[in-house]
Design a protein around this motif. Sequence first.
Motif, PDB file in Angstrom:
ATOM      1  N   PHE A  51      -5.837 -51.032 -20.620  1.00  0.00           N
ATOM      2  CA  PHE A  51      -4.680 -50.911 -19.740  1.00  0.00           C
ATOM      3  C   PHE A  51      -3.811 -49.775 -20.261  1.00  0.00           C
ATOM      4  O   PHE A  51      -3.808 -49.491 -21.456  1.00  0.00           O
ATOM      5  CB  PHE A  51      -3.847 -52.204 -19.751  1.00  0.00           C
ATOM      6  N   THR A  52      -3.057 -49.160 -19.361  1.00  0.00           N
ATOM      7  CA  THR A  52      -2.042 -48.188 -19.760  1.00  0.00           C
ATOM      8  C   THR A  52      -0.685 -48.787 -19.457  1.00  0.00           C
ATOM      9  O   THR A  52      -0.461 -49.336 -18.370  1.00  0.00           O
ATOM     10  CB  THR A  52      -2.213 -46.851 -19.021  1.00  0.00           C
ATOM     11  N   ILE A  53       0.212 -48.700 -20.456  1.00  0.00           N
ATOM     12  CA  ILE A  53       1.582 -49.183 -20.312  1.00  0.00           C
ATOM     13  C   ILE A  53       2.504 -47.970 -20.345  1.00  0.00           C
ATOM     14  O   ILE A  53       2.402 -47.141 -21.244  1.00  0.00           O
ATOM     15  CB  ILE A  53       1.961 -50.141 -21.464  1.00  0.00           C
ATOM     16  N   TRP A  54       3.393 -47.879 -19.352  1.00  0.00           N
ATOM     17  CA  TRP A  54       4.438 -46.855 -19.333  1.00  0.00           C
ATOM     18  C   TRP A  54       5.771 -47.566 -19.508  1.00  0.00           C
ATOM     19  O   TRP A  54       6.096 -48.474 -18.737  1.00  0.00           O
ATOM     20  CB  TRP A  54       4.460 -46.101 -18.002  1.00  0.00           C
ATOM     21  N   ALA A  55       6.540 -47.168 -20.514  1.00  0.00           N
ATOM     22  CA  ALA A  55       7.847 -47.797 -20.749  1.00  0.00           C
ATOM     23  C   ALA A  55       8.773 -46.820 -21.464  1.00  0.00           C
ATOM     24  O   ALA A  55       8.323 -45.901 -22.147  1.00  0.00           O
ATOM     25  CB  ALA A  55       7.691 -49.064 -21.580  1.00  0.00           C
ATOM     26  N   SER A  56      10.055 -47.068 -21.311  1.00  0.00           N
ATOM     27  CA  SER A  56      11.079 -46.265 -21.995  1.00  0.00           C
ATOM     28  C   SER A  56      11.373 -46.907 -23.343  1.00  0.00           C
ATOM     29  O   SER A  56      12.418 -47.525 -23.548  1.00  0.00           O
ATOM     30  CB  SER A  56      12.342 -46.174 -21.139  1.00  0.00           C
ATOM     31  N   ALA A  57      10.425 -46.791 -24.256  1.00  0.00           N
ATOM     32  CA  ALA A  57      10.548 -47.400 -25.590  1.00  0.00           C
ATOM     33  C   ALA A  57       9.687 -46.616 -26.565  1.00  0.00           C
ATOM     34  O   ALA A  57       8.728 -45.943 -26.169  1.00  0.00           O
ATOM     35  CB  ALA A  57      10.102 -48.856 -25.551  1.00  0.00           C
ATOM     36  N   GLY A  58      10.006 -46.723 -27.842  1.00  0.00           N
ATOM     37  CA  GLY A  58       9.296 -45.993 -28.889  1.00  0.00           C
ATOM     38  C   GLY A  58       8.025 -46.679 -29.345  1.00  0.00           C
ATOM     39  O   GLY A  58       7.798 -46.855 -30.540  1.00  0.00           O
ATOM     40  N   MET A  59       7.184 -47.068 -28.421  1.00  0.00           N
ATOM     41  CA  MET A  59       5.918 -47.749 -28.732  1.00  0.00           C
ATOM     42  C   MET A  59       5.004 -46.802 -29.503  1.00  0.00           C
ATOM     43  O   MET A  59       5.000 -45.609 -29.243  1.00  0.00           O
ATOM     44  CB  MET A  59       5.240 -48.190 -27.438  1.00  0.00           C
ATOM     45  N   GLU A  60       4.226 -47.361 -30.430  1.00  0.00           N
ATOM     46  CA  GLU A  60       3.345 -46.544 -31.271  1.00  0.00           C
ATOM     47  C   GLU A  60       1.903 -47.037 -31.201  1.00  0.00           C
ATOM     48  O   GLU A  60       1.648 -48.237 -31.111  1.00  0.00           O
ATOM     49  CB  GLU A  60       3.800 -46.592 -32.730  1.00  0.00           C
ATOM     50  N   SER A  61       0.988 -46.092 -31.296  1.00  0.00           N
ATOM     51  CA  SER A  61      -0.427 -46.441 -31.408  1.00  0.00           C
ATOM     52  C   SER A  61      -0.832 -46.289 -32.874  1.00  0.00           C
ATOM     53  O   SER A  61       0.010 -46.322 -33.762  1.00  0.00           O
ATOM     54  CB  SER A  61      -1.265 -45.555 -30.489  1.00  0.00           C
ATOM     55  N   ASN A 120      11.646 -36.763 -22.389  1.00  0.00           N
ATOM     56  CA  ASN A 120      12.027 -37.349 -21.104  1.00  0.00           C
ATOM     57  C   ASN A 120      12.288 -38.847 -21.167  1.00  0.00           C
ATOM     58  O   ASN A 120      12.411 -39.503 -20.151  1.00  0.00           O
ATOM     59  CB  ASN A 120      10.954 -37.040 -20.066  1.00  0.00           C
ATOM     60  N   GLY A 121      12.291 -39.451 -22.365  1.00  0.00           N
ATOM     61  CA  GLY A 121      12.710 -40.837 -22.511  1.00  0.00           C
ATOM     62  C   GLY A 121      11.677 -41.911 -22.265  1.00  0.00           C
ATOM     63  O   GLY A 121      12.035 -43.059 -22.061  1.00  0.00           O
ATOM     64  N   TRP A 122      10.378 -41.578 -22.264  1.00  0.00           N
ATOM     65  CA  TRP A 122       9.362 -42.595 -22.048  1.00  0.00           C
ATOM     66  C   TRP A 122       8.069 -42.260 -22.783  1.00  0.00           C
ATOM     67  O   TRP A 122       7.871 -41.144 -23.241  1.00  0.00           O
ATOM     68  CB  TRP A 122       9.083 -42.800 -20.564  1.00  0.00           C
ATOM     69  N   ARG A 123       7.207 -43.257 -22.905  1.00  0.00           N
ATOM     70  CA  ARG A 123       5.863 -43.096 -23.476  1.00  0.00           C
ATOM     71  C   ARG A 123       4.860 -43.842 -22.617  1.00  0.00           C
ATOM     72  O   ARG A 123       5.189 -44.835 -21.985  1.00  0.00           O
ATOM     73  CB  ARG A 123       5.786 -43.705 -24.877  1.00  0.00           C
ATOM     74  N   SER A 124       3.620 -43.376 -22.657  1.00  0.00           N
ATOM     75  CA  SER A 124       2.522 -44.165 -22.116  1.00  0.00           C
ATOM     76  C   SER A 124       1.605 -44.527 -23.286  1.00  0.00           C
ATOM     77  O   SER A 124       1.401 -43.727 -24.195  1.00  0.00           O
ATOM     78  CB  SER A 124       1.761 -43.414 -21.023  1.00  0.00           C
ATOM     79  N   ILE A 125       1.131 -45.757 -23.256  1.00  0.00           N
ATOM     80  CA  ILE A 125       0.302 -46.290 -24.336  1.00  0.00           C
ATOM     81  C   ILE A 125      -0.992 -46.807 -23.737  1.00  0.00           C
ATOM     82  O   ILE A 125      -0.959 -47.636 -22.820  1.00  0.00           O
ATOM     83  CB  ILE A 125       1.020 -47.450 -25.070  1.00  0.00           C
ATOM     84  N   LEU A 126      -2.109 -46.329 -24.239  1.00  0.00           N
ATOM     85  CA  LEU A 126      -3.416 -46.873 -23.875  1.00  0.00           C
ATOM     86  C   LEU A 126      -3.662 -48.065 -24.779  1.00  0.00           C
ATOM     87  O   LEU A 126      -3.550 -47.960 -26.007  1.00  0.00           O
ATOM     88  CB  LEU A 126      -4.511 -45.817 -24.065  1.00  0.00           C
ATOM     89  N   CYS A 127      -3.971 -49.229 -24.166  1.00  0.00           N
ATOM     90  CA  CYS A 127      -4.158 -50.457 -24.938  1.00  0.00           C
ATOM     91  C   CYS A 127      -5.516 -51.081 -24.619  1.00  0.00           C
ATOM     92  O   CYS A 127      -6.049 -50.920 -23.530  1.00  0.00           O
ATOM     93  CB  CYS A 127      -3.093 -51.480 -24.575  1.00  0.00           C
ATOM     94  N   VAL A 128      -6.019 -51.819 -25.594  1.00  0.00           N
ATOM     95  CA  VAL A 128      -7.248 -52.577 -25.409  1.00  0.00           C
ATOM     96  C   VAL A 128      -6.920 -54.061 -25.526  1.00  0.00           C
ATOM     97  O   VAL A 128      -6.064 -54.456 -26.324  1.00  0.00           O
ATOM     98  CB  VAL A 128      -8.324 -52.157 -26.452  1.00  0.00           C
ATOM     99  N   ARG A 129      -7.583 -54.846 -24.706  1.00  0.00           N
ATOM    100  CA  ARG A 129      -7.385 -56.298 -24.765  1.00  0.00           C
ATOM    101  C   ARG A 129      -8.067 -56.846 -26.013  1.00  0.00           C
ATOM    102  O   ARG A 129      -9.220 -56.524 -26.291  1.00  0.00           O
ATOM    103  CB  ARG A 129      -7.956 -56.961 -23.532  1.00  0.00           C
ATOM    104  N   LEU A 130      -7.352 -57.664 -26.765  1.00  0.00           N
ATOM    105  CA  LEU A 130      -7.916 -58.253 -27.984  1.00  0.00           C
ATOM    106  C   LEU A 130      -8.716 -59.491 -27.647  1.00  0.00           C
ATOM    107  O   LEU A 130      -8.509 -60.152 -26.681  1.00  0.00           O
ATOM    108  CB  LEU A 130      -6.801 -58.606 -28.962  1.00  0.00           C
TER     109      LEU A 130
END
Length: 116
Positions: free
Chosen positions: A67-77, A106-116
Amino acid sequence: MNNLLNIALQVIPKQSILWKKFVSTGEDDRGRSCAHYAEPVALQASVQPVTARDYQAYGLDLNRKYFTIWASAGMESVARNASPDRFTYAGMELEAVDNTDWLAHNGWRSILCVRL
C-alpha cells in the motif's frame, strides 16, 4: 507554502490510520535485539493499494500486499541503524519499505508499505 496533499484531501476520501514511529533499538527479555516504537498517533491520510503495474516497476514480491500512504507527517522507511515506522490500517499492520520525501518542500510524504 501550500500543502498540495492537504488541498487534495479536501476533495478525495481520506482514511484514519495509526502511525507508530520508530524510537530506538533495544533488547527484549531474552536479550534479542528489537525495535521500540512511540505510542500510536492517529493520522488522516490517503491509503491506496499498489497497482499490478507498480509491482512490476518496483520489483515487488507478488505474494505480498503493498500500500502507499500519503500523509502530512514525518514518516520514515528503512534507514541506517533504524527500523522503519509501522502503521495500522483497516485491521492490517503495515511496515514502511520506501518513501518519497516532499515534507520540507511541500509538507507531506508518501510511504510504500508492506503488510506484515
